[in-house]
Design an enzyme around this catalytic site. Structure first.
Site: not given
Ligand code: SAH
Ligand code: SF4
Length: 393
Positions: A128, A139, A115, A195-196, A326, A369, A249-250, A135, A142
């Site tokens: 974006c 996480c 996407e 993805g990373e 989200n 996100c 992404s802390f 991925c 996510c």
């Protein structure tokens, strides 16, 4: 790293040139393009000029047919058409949100789907972009991370997302017009889709170099933000070889919590991550690092967290982007209350940092996100339903 740590990078990367069939010119670096033209029989003496001409047709003018490359001789255009294709990912569906956000579901080789989201804002527009199908990282907040199937996108599939968005926005310059930095609809890129990106470094770098090329799509390096979950060994390379802005992404202020939210923390912990981030602005000569911080109710949103965060990032030029969580179906977290987010933001702001709260965009089309996987599955389901209704299955 302990053997049971579920972190892996062994994803499939497609070779640049598939063994059979014509080569796709989209996504080749300038050197690779030159090499491909030579292989196809372009005389050595002309190679540089032809590379430049074709590059401009592809990335400056958005042309997709060799026949439209009017400054090339007819015979040469025929030769190109025999050896090469100009192919972008195929747009399977396009949704437009009430707030103007556009979401494209695109199909890439191997029948995979990713996407791409376009977010219009006052005076600018951000695309974006996805860098992988799914991925490998997991996480816990996510949805993309729960997708099993993973493959790296090629450079062509990454830059192709930018090109198809420009197609949809009608943004290729008319003949004789130069792109105007100030009025561009697609003026910024964030590598924050699926993805990373730093687990697909070479393809991301090559795609962004095409995007930044002054004779190409011509977006300045400060208009690109790459978001990483914290692949520490690739951070310095990002500064050196791409030079774009960096977001990280802390999401947590102790290793204990970050291990759970962003499991890559078990490999490179907060201390190691911060050490790498400290060197980034100097190497890339860019201003601030964006710290992304997803607000999860009762998990990472206390006043103590905010104070700890400020302490941790001391000495790093930073902006803290607070992302209200989200939700997605089955998600194990809830979004922090608005009052809590505000209080958290205030502490950071008072310590001297910008602390914008990211407004969720495109929620009605599941484009915000971390929501990107579910929409794909919904799409698959609905297509299946349609096929069933049509008696195709
Ligand atoms: N893999 C990269 C880039 C893609 S994710 C990374 O992790 O940085 C883009 C941003 O969205 C990251 O900061 C990610 O942590 C955040 N995100 C993921 N899921 C989310 C969710 N459900 N709600 C809010 N933000 C989310
Ligand atoms: Fe992957 Fe980023 Fe999602 Fe983590 S937040 S699972 S790194 S896409």
């Amino acid at each position: 790293m302990t053997p049971e740590t579920p972190i892996t990078q062994d994803v499939m990367t497609l070779p640049r040139k598939l063994p059979d069939g014509p080569v796709n010119l989209i996504g080749l670096t300038r050197d690779e393009l030159r090499e491909a033209l030579l292989q196809a029989g372009t005389p050595e003496k002309q190679a540089k000029m032809r590379t430049n001409q074709i590059w401009q047709w592809l990335y400056q003018k958005g042309v997709r047919q060799f026949d439209e490359m009017t400054n090339l001789a007819k015979d040469y255009r025929t030769l190109l058409a025999e050896h090469f294709v100009i192919a972008l990912p195929e747009v399977v569906s396009r949704h437009v949100s009430e707030d103007g956000t556009r979401k494209y579901l695109v199909r890439i080789a191997g029948d995979h789907e990713v996407e791409v989201v376009y977010i219009p804002e006052e005076g600018r527009g951000t695309l974006c972009v996805s860098s992988q199908v799914g991925c490998t990282l997991t996480c816990s907040f996510c949805h993309t991370g729960t997708q099993k199937l993973v493959r790296n996108l090629t450079a062509g599939e990454i830059v192709g997302q930018v090109m198809l968005a420009r197609d949809d926005l009608g943004e290729w310059p008319k003949p004789g017009h130069q792109p105007n930095e100030q009025t561009r609809l697609l003026s910024n890129i964030v590598l924050m889709g699926m993805g990373e990106p730093l687990y697909n470094f070479d393809n991301v770098r090559d795609a962004m170099r095409i995007v930044m090329d002054p004779e190409g799509i011509c977006l300045g390096r400060r208009r690109i933000t790459l978001s990483t979950s914290g692949v520490v060994p690739e951070i310095a390379r990002t500064a050196e070889e791409i030079g774009c802005l960096l977001a990280v992404s802390f999401h947590a202020t102790t290793d204990e919590v970050r291990d759970k939210l962003v499991p890559i923390n078990k490999r490179w912990n907060i201390e190691e991550l911060l050490a790498a981030l400290k060197t980034y602005p100097k190497i890339s000569n860019s201003e601030r690092i964006t710290f992304e911080y997803v607000m999860l109710k009762g998990v990472n949103d206390s006043d103590e967290d905010a104070h700890r965060l400020v302490k941790l990032i001391k000495g790093i030029p930073a902006k803290i982007n607070l992302i209200p969580f989200n939700e997605w179906p089955g998600a194990p977290y809830q979004r922090s209350d608005w009052k809590r987010i505000k209080a958290f933001a205030d502490i950071i702001y008072r310590a001297g940092y910008a602390s914008p709260i990211r407004t969720p965009r495109g929620e009605d089309i599941m484009a915000a996100c971390g929501q990107l996987k579910s929409a794909t599955e919904r799409e698959r389901k609905s297509r299946k339903t349609i096929e069933a209704e049509a008696g195709l299955t």
